[in-house]
Motif scaffolding. Structure first.
Motif, mmCIF file in Angstrom:
data_model
loop_
_atom_site.group_PDB
_atom_site.id
_atom_site.type_symbol
_atom_site.label_atom_id
_atom_site.label_comp_id
_atom_site.label_asym_id
_atom_site.label_seq_id
_atom_site.Cartn_x
_atom_site.Cartn_y
_atom_site.Cartn_z
ATOM 1 N N PHE A 137 -18.002 1.994 -0.806
ATOM 2 C CA PHE A 137 -17.564 0.791 -0.103
ATOM 3 C C PHE A 137 -18.647 -0.279 -0.099
ATOM 4 O O PHE A 137 -18.356 -1.468 -0.234
ATOM 5 N N ASN A 138 -19.890 0.129 0.065
ATOM 6 C CA ASN A 138 -20.970 -0.850 0.052
ATOM 7 C C ASN A 138 -21.052 -1.564 -1.297
ATOM 8 O O ASN A 138 -21.238 -2.784 -1.355
ATOM 9 N N ALA A 139 -20.901 -0.810 -2.378
ATOM 10 C CA ALA A 139 -20.959 -1.415 -3.712
ATOM 11 C C ALA A 139 -19.803 -2.389 -3.927
ATOM 12 O O ALA A 139 -19.991 -3.509 -4.418
ATOM 13 N N VAL A 140 -18.593 -1.954 -3.543
ATOM 14 C CA VAL A 140 -17.419 -2.815 -3.716
ATOM 15 C C VAL A 140 -17.519 -4.049 -2.834
ATOM 16 O O VAL A 140 -17.202 -5.165 -3.262
ATOM 17 N N THR A 141 -17.972 -3.870 -1.602
ATOM 18 C CA THR A 141 -18.065 -4.991 -0.669
ATOM 19 C C THR A 141 -19.084 -6.011 -1.140
ATOM 20 O O THR A 141 -18.868 -7.225 -1.010
ATOM 21 N N ARG A 142 -20.217 -5.548 -1.666
ATOM 22 C CA ARG A 142 -21.202 -6.492 -2.221
ATOM 23 C C ARG A 142 -20.574 -7.325 -3.322
ATOM 24 O O ARG A 142 -20.781 -8.540 -3.409
ATOM 25 N N ARG A 143 -19.805 -6.667 -4.177
ATOM 26 C CA ARG A 143 -19.183 -7.354 -5.303
ATOM 27 C C ARG A 143 -18.165 -8.394 -4.833
ATOM 28 O O ARG A 143 -18.143 -9.524 -5.312
ATOM 29 N N VAL A 144 -17.318 -7.989 -3.886
ATOM 30 C CA VAL A 144 -16.244 -8.870 -3.428
ATOM 31 C C VAL A 144 -16.774 -10.009 -2.567
ATOM 32 O O VAL A 144 -16.331 -11.152 -2.691
ATOM 33 N N SER A 145 -17.704 -9.692 -1.669
ATOM 34 C CA SER A 145 -18.162 -10.684 -0.688
ATOM 35 C C SER A 145 -19.244 -11.607 -1.213
ATOM 36 O O SER A 145 -19.429 -12.715 -0.697
ATOM 37 N N GLY A 146 -20.001 -11.143 -2.215
ATOM 38 C CA GLY A 146 -21.114 -11.940 -2.704
ATOM 39 C C GLY A 146 -22.363 -11.815 -1.844
ATOM 40 O O GLY A 146 -23.356 -12.506 -2.077
ATOM 41 N N ILE A 147 -22.336 -10.919 -0.835
ATOM 42 C CA ILE A 147 -23.522 -10.678 -0.001
ATOM 43 C C ILE A 147 -24.323 -9.569 -0.679
ATOM 44 O O ILE A 147 -24.202 -8.386 -0.348
ATOM 45 N N ASN A 148 -25.139 -9.943 -1.616
ATOM 46 C CA ASN A 148 -25.785 -8.956 -2.486
ATOM 47 C C ASN A 148 -27.066 -8.364 -1.904
ATOM 48 O O ASN A 148 -27.636 -7.444 -2.495
ATOM 49 N N LEU A 150 -27.365 -6.897 1.056
ATOM 50 C CA LEU A 150 -27.119 -5.823 2.028
ATOM 51 C C LEU A 150 -26.762 -4.533 1.306
ATOM 52 O O LEU A 150 -25.937 -4.532 0.403
ATOM 53 N N HIS A 151 -27.377 -3.452 1.746
ATOM 54 C CA HIS A 151 -27.090 -2.136 1.174
ATOM 55 C C HIS A 151 -26.153 -1.310 2.046
ATOM 56 O O HIS A 151 -25.527 -0.364 1.572
ATOM 57 N N ASP A 152 -26.068 -1.646 3.335
ATOM 58 C CA ASP A 152 -25.309 -0.814 4.278
ATOM 59 C C ASP A 152 -24.533 -1.711 5.235
ATOM 60 O O ASP A 152 -25.010 -2.050 6.318
ATOM 61 N N PHE A 153 -23.329 -2.096 4.839
ATOM 62 C CA PHE A 153 -22.516 -2.993 5.659
ATOM 63 C C PHE A 153 -22.057 -2.325 6.951
ATOM 64 O O PHE A 153 -21.829 -2.995 7.947
ATOM 65 N N ASN A 154 -21.905 -1.012 6.933
ATOM 66 C CA ASN A 154 -21.288 -0.308 8.048
ATOM 67 C C ASN A 154 -22.291 0.265 9.047
ATOM 68 O O ASN A 154 -21.921 1.008 9.944
ATOM 69 N N CYS A 155 -23.557 -0.062 8.894
ATOM 70 C CA CYS A 155 -24.557 0.441 9.841
ATOM 71 C C CYS A 155 -24.233 -0.082 11.239
ATOM 72 O O CYS A 155 -24.034 -1.290 11.438
ATOM 73 N N GLY A 156 -24.190 0.826 12.213
ATOM 74 C CA GLY A 156 -23.848 0.422 13.576
ATOM 75 C C GLY A 156 -24.930 -0.393 14.250
ATOM 76 O O GLY A 156 -24.667 -1.104 15.221
ATOM 77 N N LEU A 157 -26.152 -0.289 13.748
ATOM 78 C CA LEU A 157 -27.287 -0.997 14.355
ATOM 79 C C LEU A 157 -27.426 -2.367 13.707
ATOM 80 O O LEU A 157 -27.883 -2.493 12.565
ATOM 81 N N LYS A 158 -27.023 -3.391 14.445
ATOM 82 C CA LYS A 158 -27.079 -4.769 13.948
ATOM 83 C C LYS A 158 -27.519 -5.692 15.069
ATOM 84 O O LYS A 158 -27.347 -5.391 16.259
ATOM 85 N N ALA A 159 -28.072 -6.834 14.694
ATOM 86 C CA ALA A 159 -28.438 -7.867 15.660
ATOM 87 C C ALA A 159 -27.792 -9.181 15.248
ATOM 88 O O ALA A 159 -27.702 -9.496 14.053
ATOM 89 N N TYR A 160 -27.323 -9.935 16.253
ATOM 90 C CA TYR A 160 -26.608 -11.178 15.996
ATOM 91 C C TYR A 160 -27.157 -12.287 16.888
ATOM 92 O O TYR A 160 -27.546 -12.044 18.036
ATOM 93 N N ARG A 161 -27.156 -13.473 16.356
ATOM 94 C CA ARG A 161 -27.324 -14.633 17.219
ATOM 95 C C ARG A 161 -26.063 -14.773 18.063
ATOM 96 O O ARG A 161 -24.963 -14.502 17.598
ATOM 97 N N LYS A 162 -26.224 -15.205 19.310
ATOM 98 C CA LYS A 162 -25.100 -15.243 20.248
ATOM 99 C C LYS A 162 -23.908 -16.020 19.696
ATOM 100 O O LYS A 162 -22.749 -15.627 19.849
ATOM 101 N N ASP A 163 -24.175 -17.151 19.031
ATOM 102 C CA ASP A 163 -23.088 -17.978 18.501
ATOM 103 C C ASP A 163 -22.205 -17.218 17.523
ATOM 104 O O ASP A 163 -21.017 -17.506 17.399
#
Length: 316
Positions: A137-148, A150-163
């Motif tokens: 899924f990570n390989a396919v998602t990189r290809r489709v999304s163009g977010i090259n 990132l290696h692990d889209f589904n990692c539960g540990l993430k940080a976001y700006r509030k906006d």
């Protein structure tokens, strides 16, 4: 407030006290003002009772309990709505994500002015039936999304700006594609942070084979919604026009072939006796239907009013 730690959980009663104490220690050591938002996704093992007990000791806890299990995406969406910190950090409740990562995630979001910082578990402690689908899924998602990057889209540990969390919607099982959703929403400053991944200490994994199929379908949904949600006629209409024109050209060819044969006095087959006639007819009908589908889609909003209406039993 500096940080909101959002924790979706389902049947993780054994790990909650250790996790909350760990989060408190890390935040106190770094003098962060923080809150812990815990979303009980319909647990049946006593997790909510444990949260009520923890609330007496840790006033930083804000907890929400669903009446039934809606899934991780629903829990995250509700947690995002409740978050008030400048930086929102998500992590799983099974102790496989380390709260020790909070300071570096916070400082990178602030100092590098990032929209989203996604964890990357280089060394995983998961069974093979979970890691192999994840890599695919990570390989396919990189290809489709163009977010090259990132290696692990589904990692539960993430940080976001509030906006970011206040302007995206997570539903279905889209949590594994939050970076893609953020990008489609215009938040493009997305980076990766290598994080530690610990073996599961309590309970069992909630991963099942159905997530493999659902994940693929959700990826298609993300791609379509991101590309064509505001202009569905461009998708359905284009296919419809191509199909209709193909059928129309085939029909013209059949008619002209018959007329030419008649003018020359040669024998000819009836138009309806030729297989190409039925192919042309189907192409014209399908093309018309696709065009009408695109037209109707232009008139109907893709967002249902009750998509993220969840029955919340208690809030403490």
């Amino acid at each position: 407030m500096d940080i909101s730690v959002v924790i979706p959980l389902y049947n993780e009663v054994e790990s909650l006290s250790e996790l909350v104490a760990w989060i408190k220690r890390v935040n106190d050591e770094n003098s962060f003002s923080y809150e812990v938002i815990m979303i009980d996704d319909g647990s049946t093992d006593g997790s909510w009772r444990e949260i009520e007990v923890l609330k007496l000791t840790y006033p930083e806890i804000y907890a929400i309990k669903f009446r039934r299990n809606y899934g991780k995406s629903a829990a995250l969406n509700v947690g995002f709505a409740a978050a008030s910190g400048d930086v929102v950090i998500t992590m799983d409740a099974d102790l496989q994500d380390s709260p020790d990562e909070i300071p570096v995630l916070f400082h990178r979001i602030k100092e590098e002015k990032l929209d989203l910082l996604s964890g990357y578990k280089q060394k995983r402690h998961d069974p093979l039936n979970k890691t192999l689908p994840t890599k695919l899924f990570n390989a396919v998602t990189r290809r489709v999304s163009g977010i090259n990057n990132l290696h692990d889209f589904n990692c539960g540990l993430k940080a976001y700006r509030k906006d970011v969390v206040k302007n995206i919607e997570v539903y279905g099982e889209m949590h594994r594609y939050i970076p893609v959703i953020a990008k489609w929403a215009g938040f493009t400053k997305i980076e990766e942070q290598v994080v530690k991944h610990y073996p599961r200490k309590y309970g069992t994994t909630k991963f099942g084979f159905s997530r493999f199929i659902n994940g693929f379908l959700d990826l298609l949904s993300i791609f379509f919604v991101g590309k064509f949600s505001k202009r569905p006629m461009h998708f359905f209409g284009s296919l419809g026009v191509l199909s209709f024109m193909g059928g129309f050209i085939m029909t013209l060819w059949l008619i002209s072939d018959k007329l030419i044969s008649i003018s020359k006095g040669t024998s000819y087959r009836n138009v309806t006796d030729q297989p190409l006639f039925y192919i042309a007819l189907v192409a014209i009908i399908v093309g018309t239907q696709l065009f009408l589908t695109g037209f109707i889609a232009e008139l109907v909003s893709r967002n249902a009013h009750d998509r993220n209406n969840y029955q919340i039993e208690k809030v403490i």
